[in-house]
Design a protein around this motif. Structure first.
Motif, PDB file in Angstrom:
ATOM      1  N   PHE A   1     -18.774  -6.391   6.515  1.00  0.00           N
ATOM      2  CA  PHE A   1     -19.534  -7.406   5.793  1.00  0.00           C
ATOM      3  C   PHE A   1     -20.561  -6.701   4.912  1.00  0.00           C
ATOM      4  CE2 PHE A   1     -18.319  -9.177   9.897  1.00  0.00           C
ATOM      5  CZ  PHE A   1     -17.751 -10.393   9.546  1.00  0.00           C
ATOM      6  N   ALA A   2     -20.906  -7.334   3.802  1.00  0.00           N
ATOM      7  CA  ALA A   2     -21.929  -6.761   2.926  1.00  0.00           C
ATOM      8  C   ALA A   2     -22.492  -7.858   2.032  1.00  0.00           C
ATOM      9  CB  ALA A   2     -21.345  -5.637   2.070  1.00  0.00           C
ATOM     10  N   PRO A   3     -23.791  -7.758   1.677  1.00  0.00           N
ATOM     11  CA  PRO A   3     -24.346  -8.706   0.711  1.00  0.00           C
ATOM     12  C   PRO A   3     -23.703  -8.478  -0.659  1.00  0.00           C
ATOM     13  CG  PRO A   3     -26.074  -7.478   1.863  1.00  0.00           C
ATOM     14  CD  PRO A   3     -24.785  -6.794   2.162  1.00  0.00           C
ATOM     15  N   GLU A   4     -23.446  -9.568  -1.361  1.00  0.00           N
ATOM     16  CA  GLU A   4     -22.899  -9.477  -2.716  1.00  0.00           C
ATOM     17  C   GLU A   4     -23.556 -10.579  -3.535  1.00  0.00           C
ATOM     18  OE1 GLU A   4     -18.620 -10.404  -4.045  1.00  0.00           O
ATOM     19  OE2 GLU A   4     -18.613  -8.232  -3.643  1.00  0.00           O
ATOM     20  N   GLY A   5     -24.677 -10.229  -4.180  1.00  0.00           N
ATOM     21  CA  GLY A   5     -25.482 -11.247  -4.827  1.00  0.00           C
ATOM     22  C   GLY A   5     -26.060 -12.169  -3.780  1.00  0.00           C
ATOM     23  N   GLU A   6     -25.863 -13.470  -3.972  1.00  0.00           N
ATOM     24  CA  GLU A   6     -26.327 -14.433  -2.981  1.00  0.00           C
ATOM     25  C   GLU A   6     -25.285 -14.722  -1.917  1.00  0.00           C
ATOM     26  OE1 GLU A   6     -27.601 -17.904  -5.006  1.00  0.00           O
ATOM     27  OE2 GLU A   6     -29.366 -16.946  -5.913  1.00  0.00           O
TER      28      GLU A   6
END
Length: 554
Positions: A220-225
């Motif tokens: 999992f990773a943040p991608e923008g919002e």
């Protein structure tokens, strides 16, 4: 030990713990009973959590079966919530309980102790797993977090297509959220055999669920919002939040610390009266290893029904050990609904029997849920597995629309009663056109199994790849033309007797139809005319196109 002196301490509420407390009080008015719960809610309907998230259960408070106050008022039970049991002094018969608010520790005495800590959702150590948008569902607080997340979400990823995963995918979709459902194995509902889940998968796709089967979560990773959920295949799914539903593990740390015997998978081992390796300490519910009702082998079944019965049984043995009845074992009866399709199982599946090297025979049949001439009839599929030695039913699975639960319950009862295929054929079940058929699909399953053992039916599970085998599809021509069976000769069943000369008597034949019944009739004609013939068990539905076989709209 006399009841009036008995001091019962219960660690964990919900199903097993609350059931034990209630039963113990009904058996003894003089026993001292105290229930310790780590969370704020002592008894709640955890199986109903997904349905409140989706709005089918409107009021949150209806999920609270009891509060600490109602348990005290109704049963005179002492309840301590937000209190965690952290240690057991087995020699001194004391339990250390730490208050969540003060961190203070009290040592509470017991004569009899029940451990009912439950199980916790698996949360693997993947990259990005600590992102707060990755949620699990175990209690009311988890439910609240998911419900809050749904308020502004447009996309969600559900990881794991077992019972909870399917329920969550359905309920999130009802809220207008775009749902991707990810399953590492190549089928939904891995607890069942793959052919029995095809209609369920088709129903999910029909309702817009984006299925990713045979593809596990990698990171999992943040991608923008958004939250980027990367799969093993390299695909990345963007979501506002994700729900992990990839299984549970027993909450057995307290038992391990107390040096109670654990099973190979970390469950608390108990005997037929729910006693652990310490006879004054009992355990029940999702954290325990009991035994299988059919084979007697070790079993761990994290379901609400067994947990309730185990808690009750533990109380019986605490209060009246001489008259307590032993636990008969678990058989894992479970059911799930996804939109218009239900699926469930009881006992053993084909893949489990094969893995355990247990001999078995199998039969799949299809028929209406009630009389076909009565409006609203829909197809049900049953699969039964039985012992080739004595015909005893080892397991069963069912899928379809209305009536799956009824048949599954009959089959679960048949297993508990050690019934065999001949018993299924002769069961006298309730019949009136709105409810069933004169020959219920349960009867038909038993009759088909007897046909198999009597040599009248020679089934195959898959169409042969051997080009020398003649495949004869006996469906009406319009159905065959709309959905042809590759490599098959189409001879509609009413024309078969007149067109036997179209077939080579020196070559083997496999007959095919939509649901398996007509192909059996065709196989009987061919067998009595000298052909070496087999019939496709369960028909096309079992192999490639469930919606066409069920005549459901696309």
């Amino acid at each position: 030990m006399e009841h009036k002196h008995l001091n019962i301490l219960i660690i964990g509420g919900v199903a097993a713990g609350a059931s034990c407390a209630a039963r113990a009080r009904r058996l003894s008015e003089t026993a001292s009973i105290t229930l310790i719960e780590r969370g704020p809610d002592v008894s709640f309907a955890n199986c109903g959590l997904p349905y409140h998230i989706g709005g089918e259960i409107a009021a949150r408070d209806t999920l609270k079966v009891h509060t600490g106050q109602t348990l005290h008022n109704m049963l005179n039970i002492g309840v301590r919530t937000l209190a965690e049991a952290v240690d057991i002094d087995r020699k001194g018969k004391l339990v250390a309980v730490r208050s969540a608010s003060t961190e203070e520790i009290d040592w509470l005495p017991y004569d009899k102790l029940l451990l009912a800590p439950g199980a916790f959702p698996v949360r693997p150590p993947l990259p990005g797993i600590d992102d707060p948008r990755i949620l699990t569902l175990r209690n009311l607080q988890d439910m609240d977090r998911i419900k809050t997340a749904t308020a502004s979400a447009k996309k969600a990823v559900v990881i794991g297509a077992g019972f909870i995963g399917l329920e969550m995918a359905e309920q999130l979709h009802k809220l207008g959220i775009e749902v991707s459902l990810v399953e590492m194995l190549p089928q939904v509902l891995p607890q069942m055999d793959a052919p029995m889940t095809m209609l369920l998968a088709d129903e999910l796709r029909k309702n817009g669920i984006d299925l990713h089967l045979g593809d596990g979560i990698e990171s999992f990773a943040p991608e923008g919002e958004k939250l980027a959920c990367k799969l093993a295949s390299g695909k990345t799914l963007a979501a506002d939040f994700a729900i992990l539903s990839i299984g549970v593990r027993p909450e057995a740390r307290l038992a391990a610390k107390a040096r109670l015997e654990l099973g190979t998978r970390g469950h608390i081992k108990v005997n037929k009266f729910m006693q652990t390796s310490d006879p004054d300490i009992y355990a029940a519910g999702d954290a325990v290893e009991t035994f299988d009702r059919i084979t007697g082998s070790a079993a761990a079944v994290p379901l609400g029904g067994p947990a309730n019965r185990q808690g009750r049984l533990a109380a019986d043995h605490m209060i009246n050990p001489a008259s307590a009845r032993p636990y008969p074992g678990s058989q894992g009866t479970a059911i799930v609904r996804a939109f218009g399709v239900a699926a469930g199982l009881t006992g053993w599946t084909r893949k489990r029997l094969e893995a355990a090297d247990i001999p078995f025979l199998s039969m799949t049949v299809n028929d209406n849920n009630h009389a076909g001439y009565y409006p609203g009839a829909s197809q049900l599929t049953l699969n039964i597995l039985w012992s080739p030695v004595d015909g005893r039913i080892l397991g069963a699975q069912a899928t379809g629309g209305e009536g799956v639960d009824k048949r599954l319950d009959v089959l679960a009862t048949a297993i508990a009663g050690k019934l065999g295929i001949e018993d299924l054929a002769q069961l006298e079940l309730s019949y009136a056109p709105p409810f069933g058929s004169a020959k219920d699909v349960i009867n038909i399953a038993g009759m088909a199994a007897l046909n198999y053992t009597d040599g009248l039916l020679n089934p195959v599970r898959e169409l042969p790849e051997d080009a020398s085998v003649q495949i004869v599809d006996v469906r009406p021509k319009p159905l065959f033309d709309a959905d042809p069976t590759p490599g098959a000769i189409n001879i509609p069943f009413p024309m078969l007797r007149a067109q036997l000369d179209k077939l080579d008597r020196s070559r083997a034949v496999v007959t095919v139809c939509a649901l398996g019944k007509t192909s059996y009739f065709a196989a009987r004609i061919l067998a009595q005319n000298g052909f070496d013939v087999q019939s496709l068990s369960g028909g096309i539905m079992a192999t490639r196109n469930p919606r066409a076989a069920y005549k459901l709209p696309s």
